[in-house]
Motif scaffolding. Structure first.
Motif: not given
Length: 305
Positions: A52-65
């Protein structure tokens, strides 16, 4: 990164890379690609397929991209093979191996099928609003010129007297049908293909209904082969490209009136008796229609139909 490098040791000829590349076309889908990836990563975390932590990390970085692309802090690499490869590569460069897990239980095939649906869904909404405005203008003009007589044509020959208002309402009806076609296309594309994989699904315990809900679809595709094969066909023909698809054909058809140089039409266009401009303007509209049809055929066949 080249997706199809495989067992080959030598670098492919630049012409081959240029031929395979679609970044010049699909880069405009970066928002939809990121939207789909965020939904997919959210589902992977919720289903326990990835942490779940990796999922949230991926989503947050995609929003930054996405924000970086919008602000100009990040430029899409024109040498990338496609927008999907570029975004995943950028994600992995920023957060390491966690970025690679975004591709878990997803193929490029169902990813592209999703991006096309999301993009055309957005384009449909904008095109329908523009067509509604055009229809309103046609109705107003038709009412104003309800008693203005003009010759009606059949087989390029003058046949019977009609009114200019009646003529304009014919195109209002055509554009109404275009809206109907787009509404029908929206219904047909209202299923989420993610989970179809390359063509035969996946063994991961996906929650496809969650992904569909996050992306605003009413359901999921029922057959994995159809989910990835039905990328374009009728939707590209009904919706078309940014020049309006079938609607552009009706615009060009309306230009036939200009060919006969009716003074009334010239006055409505606000160009008086400037006949050379009139002819040129119609030629541009006609060329755009033919170009649109040609592009649709290329896109149609490029998807394997």
């Amino acid at each position: 990164m080249k997706l199809w490098k495989g067992r080959f040791q030598k670098e492919a000829d630049p012409k081959t890379n240029d031929f395979n590349s679609s970044i010049s076309i699909d880069s405009r889908m970066y928002k939809e690609d990121i939207e789909g990836s965020i939904a997919h990563a959210t589902m992977l975390g919720a289903a326990g397929i990835i942490d779940k932590g990796e999922s949230e990390k991926i989503c947050a970085e995609l929003e930054k991209i996405e924000k970086d692309i919008e602000t100009g802090a990040l430029h899409i690499d024109p040498d990338a093979e496609d927008i999907h490869t570029f975004i995943e590569g950028e994600l992995t460069a920023r957060i390491g191996d966690a970025g690679k897990r975004l591709h878990t239980a997803r193929s490029r095939n169902d990813q592209v099928a999703l991006d096309v649906r999301l993009t055309l869904r957005k384009e449909c909404a904008g095109l329908m609003e523009q067509l509604k405005e055009l229809i309103n203008v046609l109705c107003d003009q038709a009412e104003e010129y309800a008693d203005t007589v003009m010759p009606g044509y059949t087989h390029l020959q003058r046949a019977q007297p009609i009114t200019f208002g009646h003529h304009l309402m014919a195109y209002a009806e055509m554009f109404l049908r275009d809206i109907g076609r787009m509404q029908d296309a929206l219904k047909r594309m209202d299923v989420c293909p993610l989970g179809s994989g390359a063509l035969a699904g996946t063994t991961y315990p996906l929650d496809r209904d969650l992904t569909a809900k996050l992306l605003g679809f009413s359901g999921v595709s029922r057959n994995s082969l159809d989910g990835v094969a039905d990328r374009a066909a009728e939707r590209l023909i009904h919706v078309g490209d940014d020049r309006g698809g079938l609607a552009s054909g009706h615009v060009a058809d309306a230009g036939e009136v200009v060919r006969y140089l009716f003074l009334l039409v010239l006055d409505l266009l606000g160009i008086g008796e400037n006949l050379p401009f009139t002819t040129a303007a119609y030629a541009v509209v006609l060329a755009e229609r033919n170009g649109t049809y040609g592009r649709q055929l290329v896109e149609f066949h490029s998807f394997g139909f």
